[in-house]
Design an enzyme around this catalytic site. Structure first.
Site, PDB file in Angstrom:
ATOM      1  N   HIS A   4       0.813  -0.968  -0.075  1.00  0.00           N
ATOM      2  CA  HIS A   4      -0.196   0.141   0.158  1.00  0.00           C
ATOM      3  C   HIS A   4       0.715   1.222   0.233  1.00  0.00           C
ATOM      4  O   HIS A   4       0.458   2.245  -0.796  1.00  0.00           O
ATOM      5  CB  HIS A   4      -0.834  -0.089   1.040  1.00  0.00           C
ATOM      6  CG  HIS A   4      -1.740   0.987   1.364  1.00  0.00           C
ATOM      7  ND1 HIS A   4      -2.861   0.931   0.761  1.00  0.00           N
ATOM      8  CD2 HIS A   4      -1.724   2.263   2.081  1.00  0.00           C
ATOM      9  CE1 HIS A   4      -3.664   2.209   1.219  1.00  0.00           C
ATOM     10  NE2 HIS A   4      -2.907   2.966   1.849  1.00  0.00           N
ATOM     11  N   HIS A  63     -10.115   2.881  -0.756  1.00  0.00           N
ATOM     12  CA  HIS A  63     -10.255   2.607   0.948  1.00  0.00           C
ATOM     13  C   HIS A  63     -11.100   1.265   0.633  1.00  0.00           C
ATOM     14  O   HIS A  63     -12.251   1.157   1.498  1.00  0.00           O
ATOM     15  CB  HIS A  63     -11.020   3.906   1.639  1.00  0.00           C
ATOM     16  CG  HIS A  63     -10.105   3.929   2.657  1.00  0.00           C
ATOM     17  ND1 HIS A  63     -10.666   4.386   4.086  1.00  0.00           N
ATOM     18  CD2 HIS A  63      -9.106   3.715   3.078  1.00  0.00           C
ATOM     19  CE1 HIS A  63      -9.783   4.373   4.963  1.00  0.00           C
ATOM     20  NE2 HIS A  63      -8.815   4.250   4.612  1.00  0.00           N
ATOM     21  N   ASN A  64     -10.765   0.357  -0.173  1.00  0.00           N
ATOM     22  CA  ASN A  64     -11.452  -0.833  -0.472  1.00  0.00           C
ATOM     23  C   ASN A  64     -11.758  -1.751   0.867  1.00  0.00           C
ATOM     24  O   ASN A  64     -12.678  -2.078   1.454  1.00  0.00           O
ATOM     25  CB  ASN A  64     -10.959  -1.674  -1.560  1.00  0.00           C
ATOM     26  CG  ASN A  64     -10.866  -0.745  -2.938  1.00  0.00           C
ATOM     27  OD1 ASN A  64     -11.703   0.355  -3.061  1.00  0.00           O
ATOM     28  ND2 ASN A  64     -10.136  -1.237  -3.699  1.00  0.00           N
ATOM     29  N   ASP A  70      -5.208  14.857   1.869  1.00  0.00           N
ATOM     30  CA  ASP A  70      -4.182  14.982   0.611  1.00  0.00           C
ATOM     31  C   ASP A  70      -4.218  16.188  -0.152  1.00  0.00           C
ATOM     32  O   ASP A  70      -3.097  16.842  -0.615  1.00  0.00           O
ATOM     33  CB  ASP A  70      -4.437  13.795  -0.218  1.00  0.00           C
ATOM     34  CG  ASP A  70      -3.483  12.702  -0.013  1.00  0.00           C
ATOM     35  OD1 ASP A  70      -2.685  12.610   0.881  1.00  0.00           O
ATOM     36  OD2 ASP A  70      -3.980  11.257  -0.240  1.00  0.00           O
ATOM     37  N   GLN A 101     -10.383   2.516  12.076  1.00  0.00           N
ATOM     38  CA  GLN A 101     -10.086   4.106  12.393  1.00  0.00           C
ATOM     39  C   GLN A 101     -11.606   4.568  12.371  1.00  0.00           C
ATOM     40  O   GLN A 101     -12.672   4.334  11.506  1.00  0.00           O
ATOM     41  CB  GLN A 101      -9.395   4.769  11.457  1.00  0.00           C
ATOM     42  CG  GLN A 101      -8.209   4.139  11.328  1.00  0.00           C
ATOM     43  CD  GLN A 101      -8.277   3.397   9.810  1.00  0.00           C
ATOM     44  OE1 GLN A 101      -8.712   2.549   9.619  1.00  0.00           O
ATOM     45  NE2 GLN A 101      -7.055   3.850   9.034  1.00  0.00           N
ATOM     46  N   ASP A 104       0.122  15.079   5.496  1.00  0.00           N
ATOM     47  CA  ASP A 104      -0.794  14.666   6.148  1.00  0.00           C
ATOM     48  C   ASP A 104      -0.569  13.173   6.965  1.00  0.00           C
ATOM     49  O   ASP A 104       0.064  12.698   6.303  1.00  0.00           O
ATOM     50  CB  ASP A 104      -2.360  14.698   5.453  1.00  0.00           C
ATOM     51  CG  ASP A 104      -2.364  13.578   4.230  1.00  0.00           C
ATOM     52  OD1 ASP A 104      -1.364  13.190   3.565  1.00  0.00           O
ATOM     53  OD2 ASP A 104      -3.187  12.501   4.276  1.00  0.00           O
TER      54      ASP A 104
END
Lengths: 81, 742
Positions: B55, B104-105, B126, B250, B278
């Site tokens: 990732h 964000h699968n 971002d 999260q 970020d």
């Protein structure tokens, strides 16, 4: 008559934006006692007669399926008079 | 657990370390030992493991993605290219626009609401990090069959999460797609796009330079959220029985993010930062190593100064935590007082956690003891690179050789039935049930959004300058031919910008695939990247950035190769844009572009469970000519609508339903093919009859076929002898999705 109570809380490591907002509001209103606030939810379920062990097990299954999101929440099932 | 320091690591070379559980391969672990000349401390191991995950490191895709640089077309519009948090494009009048799409699968499969919500939060940060004010979001989504139990579990949560987070931020959601297909069952795709705007001189980069400058962490406190999420969650295939590991997810707090956006923009406006990053995947590990690596290399961080939500967190956990709504800035000492003041004004938690040094090592301490001492480039930018084996999967030739056997409508009754059947299928049906949960008009600058061909936002209220964005993918074509599929998706996205009258400028992409360890999947990926890079070069559109999501598969079954291509374009005056549908009767309808038998990979074939045949071959020169025609002729178009999935049947149905004005069209070719074929490079336009001559000469100028279809008006869609009352058409179109999910 007895009630079945299900209390649902976010798991401790999960951020609780609502609890955080309450914790921030308390001192603004003059309440200075809190170092942390976490907010959960409570379900009161009535059944006919006193709850049986089987009913409690069934409520647990329902809590896992619907009342709580077990990925981010924990719950307890108890009986209150 | 006792603290594992660098000194202890040097003295205990033989201590066993759980590198495999952290997702590192034995040779990768060995390489870390070689880089450091000793075993890593447990904190160093945590950092390398998250940063070297697929990732974060793009280790399987890097060798292919470099084609986007090598084949980049010359573009004066590109201000910041690939490699930063997001690319930046010049749109004129001193404005720069930045946009990017990310996946964000996996998190959205595990916890649909929070997974999708934090996906929006991450991409918005971002864009913010580049110095821009986020102005809109879009969400291309893919799900399993619409009636599958898992789709019913994940879709409502994902849609609510996107809506909840985006609406709280006050960002309009202006488009995206929703597609259902078996291969996404258990592997939903949640891609999130954000676009932001700034002045040219406001661009910010992720670099830590200038010894003595301070490293400042601001935003939310750090908790135990998604620890190891990046390496474990995003990079390991789910077993066929469900997720193998369920690390804590999260939870996003959009109100904190909103405050963070305003606070950051005020800080940017006063020019108080040297560099900024970020905190997303891999949290502080990523932010500190990337900032240091992007600068001269030296940085010192006192990890015990990081404000914690949970004081019991170990240093390893703090480094890996993916708590949301955090940013890391590099600030000159002379500007820190003002920086802290602005954070205080916005009630944003802020701490100086370290400083830039003149060395070339990232050193992290915990209560005075050194727990990390590494060359930051080896963590952030010089991770492992794999040239993974690739092989054309055996299915390709087999399915390409298949001859489709589809029922083709001929009689009036069959034509009507086919149109109704097509527009009531979940993929083609009205998606208002989803998009009405999103705020499309907040901020008041949305010119158009779903179901228009593209989303359009005004960026200057006095000059009416605007940008349009479309995201598209046709996974059925990519399955048949990933090289052409990527080019065709690019062409479709560019066309969807141009129908509204915007000029395509730049490209972003989110490449969703199965496991890179499967040579067949890797071949699909390599062909896709080659196709997209060739296509972008031919169309003169630079790739400004993007995202790769691998391991979207359950067991051995990978998702269809799904390259989601986003194209951004600019329109000088949004008031002149062309809508997808007409508001008047008596207009003439024309089809621009030639229709051939392109049923392979079509929605009609999919509805009849046929996946075979050969995908169309992209003719990008013709696409470029079509875009030029659309831009040159913009003033004469009352409406223009792209033809894609579902062909003419779906596009004309969408047009008549949009403003409830019917149309009568007559088709003289083989009617089934004309209605259902998905030949790329076609657009339906509506014009006033006085402009017919002008349109025909434009078509001649750009060497494009043109066919008169009919006229607008009435209360039905009439195709030759088939008459479909609009009410009946609308019922078919609008009932499907609410019935499934309402």
């Amino acid at each position: 008559m007895a009630k079945i109570v299900v209390e649902v809380m976010l798991k401790p490591e999960i951020l609780d934006p609502q609890g955080k907002a309450v914790a921030a509001a308390l001192p603004r209103l003059g309440f200075t006692f809190a170092t942390s606030v976490r907010q959960g939810k409570r379900f009161e379920i009535e059944v006919v007669g006193d709850p049986t062990t089987e009913q409690l097990a069934e409520v647990s299954r329902a809590a896992e399926t619907l009342l709580a999101n077990p990925v981010i929440e924990t719950f307890v099932v108890k009986v209150e008079k | 657990m006792a603290l594992d320091t660098v000194a202890i690591a040097a003295q205990t070379p033989d201590q066993e370390q759980p590198f495999a559980a952290l997702g590192l391969k034995p040779d990768e672990y060995q390489r870390i030992r070689e880089i450091l000349g000793r075993r890593p401390s447990s904190s160093e191991l945590a950092m390398y493991s998250v940063m070297w995950s697929e990732h974060c490191s793009y280790k399987s895709s890097k060798v292919h993605l470099k084609q986007f640089g090598e084949k980049a077309p010359h573009s004066d519009a590109l201000l910041v290219g690939i490699g930063e948090n997001a690319g930046v494009v010049d749109v004129g009048q001193g404005y720069a626009v930045t946009f990017k799409i990310e996946s964000h699968n996996h998190p959205s499969f595990v916890e649909p609401y929070q997974g999708a919500a934090t996906g929006v939060g991450g991409i918005v940060r971002d864009i913010l990090t580049m110095g821009a004010r986020p102005i809109a979001v879009m969400d291309p989504l893919r799900f399993g069959p619409a009636d599958a139990p898992d789709t019913r579990r994940v879709l409502p949560g994902i849609v609510a999460g996107i809506g909840g987070y985006g609406n709280c931020l006050g960002l309009p959601n202006i488009g995206g797609e929703i597609v259902f297909d078996e291969t996404y069952a258990g592997n939903p795709l949640v891609n999130a796009l954000c676009v932001g705007v700034m002045r040219h001189d406001q661009i910010k980069l992720a670099k830590a330079s200038g010894a003595g400058n301070l490293v400042v962490l601001f935003g939310a406190q750090t908790g135990g959220d998604g620890i190891g999420g990046v390496s474990v969650l995003a990079s390991e295939t789910f077993g066929s029985t469900g997720p193998a590991k369920r690390p804590s997810v999260q939870v996003g707090d959009p109100f904190t993010e909103k405050v963070l956006i305003e606070c950051s923009l005020e800080i940017f406006a006063e020019d108080l930062v040297v560099g900024i990053q970020d905190l997303g995947g891999a949290g502080l590990s990523c932010a500190t190593s990337e900032l240091a690596s992007g600068g001269s290399g030296g940085m010192r961080v006192e990890l015990d100064t990081v404000p914690l939500r949970d004081p019991s967190l170990s240093p390893e956990e703090i480094l890996m935590s993916e708590s949301q709504e955090r940013m890391c800035a590099i600030v000159e000492p002379g500007k820190i007082a003002r920086f802290l003041e602005i954070c205080k004004k916005w009630d944003v938690t802020v701490n100086v956690i370290g400083e830039v040094t003149d060395g070339d090592r990232l050193i992290i301490t915990w209560h005075g003891e050194t727990i990390v001492d590494v060359p930051p480039r080896t963590v952030a930018h010089e991770g492992p690179v794999y040239n993974r084996p690739l092989a054309k999967p055996e299915y390709v030739d087999r399915v390409n050789a298949q001859v489709l056997d589809l029922p083709m409508p001929q009689s009036a009754h069959e034509v009507k039935a086919a149109i109704i059947k097509l527009i009531s299928s979940p993929n083609m049906a009205d998606k208002s049930w989803v998009t009405s949960q999103y705020d499309k008009y907040v901020q008041g600058n949305t010119i158009q959004s779903q179901p228009e061909d593209s989303g359009m936002i005004r960026i200057d209220e006095s000059t009416h300058l605007g940008v349009a964005i479309s995201t598209d993918a046709n996974a059925s074509w990519s399955y048949l031919n990933p090289y052409e599929g990527a080019k065709l998706a690019l062409a479709e996205a560019a066309r969807n910008i141009a129908t509204a009258g915007a000029k395509p400028l730049a490209v972003t992409n989110c490449l969703n695939f199965g496991s890179p360890e499967d040579p067949g999947v890797m071949w699909q990926f390599a062909e896709t990247v080659r196709g997209l890079a060739d296509g972008c070069l031919e169309m003169g559109l630079p790739v400004t950035g993007g995202n790769v999501s691998f391991y979207n598969q359950t067991g051995d079954v990978a998702i269809l190769p799904t390259p989601v291509i986003g194209v951004l374009g600019v329109i000088q005056d949004v008031r002149s844009r062309t809508p997808m549908s007409f508001t008047d009767a008596g207009l003439e309808l024309y089809l621009i572009g030639e229709t051939t038998n392109d049923l392979a990979g079509s929605e009609w074939a999919y509805m009849h469970n046929q996946r075979g045949g050969q995908s169309p071959i992209a003719d990008l020169q013709r696409e470029i000519r079509l875009i030029e025609l659309l831009l040159e002729g913009q003033s004469i178009f009352a409406a223009a609508h792209d033809l894609s999935q579902g062909g003419l049947a779906v596009s004309i149905a969408e047009m008549v339903l949009h403003n409830n004005i019917g149309a009568t069209i007559s088709l003289d070719q083989e009617i089934g093919i004309v209605l259902l074929s998905e030949t790329p490079g076609r657009v339906v336009v509506a014009i006033s009859p006085d402009h017919a001559g002008e349109l025909i000469s434009l078509a001649r100028k750009y060497d494009l076929a043109i066919t008169k279809l009919g006229t607008t008006g009435g209360t039905s869609l009439t195709v030759n002898d088939a008459v479909i009352p609009l009410d009946e058409l609308r019922t078919a179109y609008t009932q499907t999705i609410p019935k499934l999910f309402g």
